[in-house]
Design a protein around this motif. Structure first.
Motif, PDB file in Angstrom:
ATOM      1  N   GLY A  17      13.218  -0.551  -2.407  1.00 46.95           N
ATOM      2  CA  GLY A  17      12.124  -1.239  -3.080  1.00 46.95           C
ATOM      3  C   GLY A  17      10.779  -0.661  -2.696  1.00 46.95           C
ATOM      4  N   THR A  18       9.768  -0.979  -3.516  1.00 48.69           N
ATOM      5  CA  THR A  18       8.421  -0.454  -3.280  1.00 48.69           C
ATOM      6  C   THR A  18       7.854  -0.966  -1.963  1.00 48.69           C
ATOM      7  OG1 THR A  18       8.051  -0.418  -5.669  1.00 48.69           O
ATOM      8  CG2 THR A  18       6.112  -0.261  -4.260  1.00 48.69           C
ATOM      9  N   THR A  19       8.048  -2.262  -1.692  1.00 48.97           N
ATOM     10  CA  THR A  19       7.517  -2.843  -0.457  1.00 48.97           C
ATOM     11  C   THR A  19       8.151  -2.200   0.770  1.00 48.97           C
ATOM     12  OG1 THR A  19       7.168  -4.960  -1.571  1.00 48.97           O
ATOM     13  CG2 THR A  19       7.209  -4.965   0.837  1.00 48.97           C
ATOM     14  N   ALA A  20       9.473  -2.040   0.747  1.00 45.02           N
ATOM     15  CA  ALA A  20      10.172  -1.412   1.871  1.00 45.02           C
ATOM     16  C   ALA A  20       9.731   0.034   2.047  1.00 45.02           C
ATOM     17  CB  ALA A  20      11.683  -1.487   1.659  1.00 45.02           C
ATOM     18  N   PHE A  21       9.535   0.736   0.920  1.00 41.78           N
ATOM     19  CA  PHE A  21       9.110   2.142   0.994  1.00 41.78           C
ATOM     20  C   PHE A  21       7.759   2.265   1.697  1.00 41.78           C
ATOM     21  CE2 PHE A  21       6.381   5.379  -0.966  1.00 41.78           C
ATOM     22  CZ  PHE A  21       7.057   6.526  -0.584  1.00 41.78           C
ATOM     23  N   PHE A  22       6.766   1.515   1.237  1.00 46.23           N
ATOM     24  CA  PHE A  22       5.437   1.613   1.831  1.00 46.23           C
ATOM     25  C   PHE A  22       5.429   1.106   3.276  1.00 46.23           C
ATOM     26  CE2 PHE A  22       4.011   1.861  -2.628  1.00 46.23           C
ATOM     27  CZ  PHE A  22       3.193   2.976  -2.527  1.00 46.23           C
ATOM     28  N   THR A  23       6.245   0.106   3.556  1.00 45.14           N
ATOM     29  CA  THR A  23       6.321  -0.392   4.929  1.00 45.14           C
ATOM     30  C   THR A  23       6.834   0.690   5.872  1.00 45.14           C
ATOM     31  OG1 THR A  23       6.732  -2.654   4.160  1.00 45.14           O
ATOM     32  CG2 THR A  23       7.325  -2.145   6.437  1.00 45.14           C
TER      33      THR A  23
END
Length: 229
Positions: A17-23
């Motif tokens: 997911g996008t959130t996991a990627f940026f995190t």
């Protein structure tokens, strides 16, 4: 609460997911930057190496997220890292250890274990600071190890002309290079020497000048011949 900190941010998700990627990427960048700043405290290094050390965790994390358990892709990535390694300067053992530590942080971030990555980075940085502070493995006589360069006229036999001075002022000496200069009228000798604890550098140089017709003499700290990363 503690167990949730050390859980993977990508656990239980089929796709990234996008959130996991940026995190993962931002965490890897932050940890890499902290490691580079701490490494700089006790070590002299180039800006390019510090920048590289800062971004390596994020690059490794990105690769791991894209591989996502694919064995074939993982082997290909390992081969690519091997090619990059053999095309780079060897560097010092300390720099190589810092790079492997940064890669370990990146691997942990890539699989989503941000808490473990932070804990590992903190432990390794603390260990590097501690070892640097206590001087683990440093030689007590390092400051007395010098590189001596003497220019002599061509009619002077250099094989034993300085032996008594070396006996007086040094613990050990070794002739490592001889070359001619000034159209062959002069010899330039290079020695690795270790000065005695009570030896006077000025007295040593003054007595050498009396033997080499007051030609050029250079005495400086012995440097490592390791390439810069």
């Amino acid at each position: 609460m503690t167990s949730s900190i050390f859980n993977s941010v990508t656990e239980g998700t089929a796709t990234l997911g996008t959130t996991a990627f940026f995190t993962c990427i931002i965490s890897a960048l932050v940890l890499g930057t902290v490691m580079a700043l701490i490494y700089r405290i006790r070590n002299s290094s180039s800006q390019s190496f510090l920048v590289t050390l800062s971004v390596i965790p994020a690059a490794v994390a990105m690769v791991i997220m894209l591989v996502n358990g694919d064995f074939g892709t993982g082997v290909a990535v390992a081969g690519a890292f091997g090619l990059i390694r053999f095309r780079s300067a060897p560097g010092t053992a300390k720099e190589i250890a810092a790079i492997f530590t940064a890669m370990g942080v990146g691997l942990a971030c890539g699989v989503g274990y941000i808490g473990y990555a932070a804990a590992f980075a903190a432990i390794m940085c603390g260990a590097m600071l501690l070892y640097g502070f206590v001087g683990l493995g440093s030689e007590k006589n390092e400051e007395r190890q010098k590189k001596l360069t003497i220019t002599i006229p061509e009619n002077l036999d250099y094989s034993r002309v300085f032996d008594d001075l070396f006996e007086k002022y040094t613990v050990s000496h070794k002739l490592v290079n001889v070359k001619t200069t000034n159209m062959g009228s002069l010899f330039k000798l290079s020695y690795d020497v270790e000065l005695r604890g009570d030896a006077s550098e000025k007295g040593f140089i003054d007595e050498l000048r009396c033997r080499n017709a007051n030609l050029e003499i250079s005495l400086h700290r012995r440097e490592s011949s390791i390439g810069e990363l």
